[in-house]
Design a protein around this motif. Structure first.
Motif, PDB file in Angstrom:
ATOM      1  N   LEU A 208      -2.527   0.789 -16.492  1.00 20.03           N
ATOM      2  CA  LEU A 208      -2.550  -0.618 -16.129  1.00 20.03           C
ATOM      3  C   LEU A 208      -1.550  -0.851 -15.001  1.00 20.03           C
ATOM      4  N   PRO A 209      -1.970  -1.496 -13.910  1.00 22.94           N
ATOM      5  CA  PRO A 209      -0.989  -1.813 -12.866  1.00 22.94           C
ATOM      6  C   PRO A 209      -0.047  -2.906 -13.361  1.00 22.94           C
ATOM      7  N   LEU A 210       1.231  -2.610 -13.407  1.00 26.46           N
ATOM      8  CA  LEU A 210       2.236  -3.563 -13.874  1.00 26.46           C
ATOM      9  C   LEU A 210       2.820  -4.370 -12.729  1.00 26.46           C
ATOM     10  N   ALA A 211       2.711  -3.844 -11.515  1.00 27.92           N
ATOM     11  CA  ALA A 211       3.215  -4.535 -10.330  1.00 27.92           C
ATOM     12  C   ALA A 211       2.411  -4.077  -9.122  1.00 27.92           C
ATOM     13  N   VAL A 212       2.051  -5.030  -8.273  1.00 27.77           N
ATOM     14  CA  VAL A 212       1.403  -4.735  -7.000  1.00 27.77           C
ATOM     15  C   VAL A 212       2.071  -5.629  -5.965  1.00 27.77           C
ATOM     16  N   HIS A 213       2.740  -5.004  -5.020  1.00 27.78           N
ATOM     17  CA  HIS A 213       3.462  -5.744  -3.977  1.00 27.78           C
ATOM     18  C   HIS A 213       2.889  -5.341  -2.621  1.00 27.78           C
ATOM     19  N   VAL A 214       2.255  -6.279  -1.922  1.00 27.52           N
ATOM     20  CA  VAL A 214       1.666  -6.035  -0.602  1.00 27.52           C
ATOM     21  C   VAL A 214       2.634  -6.594   0.443  1.00 27.52           C
ATOM     22  N   HIS A 215       2.981  -5.771   1.443  1.00 24.37           N
ATOM     23  CA  HIS A 215       4.038  -6.156   2.382  1.00 24.37           C
ATOM     24  C   HIS A 215       3.910  -5.366   3.678  1.00 24.37           C
ATOM     25  N   PHE A 216       4.728  -5.744   4.649  1.00 20.89           N
ATOM     26  CA  PHE A 216       4.802  -5.043   5.926  1.00 20.89           C
ATOM     27  C   PHE A 216       6.180  -4.415   6.127  1.00 20.89           C
ATOM     28  N   ASP A 217       6.924  -4.223   5.043  1.00 20.91           N
ATOM     29  CA  ASP A 217       8.295  -3.709   5.126  1.00 20.91           C
ATOM     30  C   ASP A 217       8.388  -2.193   5.207  1.00 20.91           C
TER      31      ASP A 217
END
Length: 195
Positions: free
Chosen positions: A71-80
């Protein structure tokens, strides 16, 4: 002649060692939040600003995945890029309740019960994961921080498979997707499929 010896002579000892080594399994969790794998991947889709039409490039996706349930517990989409900030956001999202999902998706019938402090995180040896700040988080929340050996993505097989599926099933069908062959051969940012 022994196949290992032949491979050593043809392709080198390093290749032969990787190809012929015994395949084993890593530690297996007993329940949700026993082991959480975290990693980054570059999205296989370009983001275009809907106002100016400027190509913003390909974002990064940082994911924390429960090894037991996948199960994905965190998904963070970014340009960092591969950064400590992205890792900390993923750690934060892992531990927080996912109540906001009911607001975003009112038809969602199942409760997303996976939140809390995990027993262990499993990372690769990148500087964004292997640093004093991550160690401090581990000490503060009593989380064991484990690391895969350098150059061995198979130790984090579940999250690597998650990224492969995400790219193939989600990103590639989208307009703006980077063709898979170009991604694998170091495609330039501007080469996208704007169907």
């Amino acid at each position: 002649m022994d196949q290992y010896v032949v491979a050593c002579r043809r392709r080198g000892k390093e290749w032969a060692d990787r190809h012929f080594r015994p395949v084993g399994r890593g530690p297996e969790p007993d329940k949700i939040l026993d082991i959480v794998e975290a990693d980054h991947s570059r999205a296989h889709v370009a983001v275009i600003d809907d106002v100016s039409g400027v190509n913003l490039g390909r974002p990064w996706v940082t994911v924390a995945l429960d090894r037991y349930s996948r199960l994905p517990l965190a998904v963070h989409v970014h340009f960092d890029g591969q950064s400590l900030t992205a890792v900390m956001q993923a750690l934060r999202q892992t531990m927080l309740p996912k109540d906001f999902l009911k607001e975003l998706f009112p038809d969602l019938r199942l409760a997303y019960g996976a939140s809390g402090v995990p027993v262990a995180y499993f990372f690769d040896r990148g500087s964004d994961f292997d640093n004093d700040h991550i160690v401090d988080v581990g000490f503060t929340f009593d989380i064991r921080m484990d690391y895969a050996p350098v150059g061995c993505p198979e130790f984090k097989g579940r999250i690597e498979r998650f990224f492969r599926t995400m790219h193939a099933e989600v990103a590639h069908p989208l307009p703006g997707a980077t063709p898979p062959l170009l991604v694998d051969s170091n495609a330039r940012e501007g080469q996208v499929n704007l169907r």
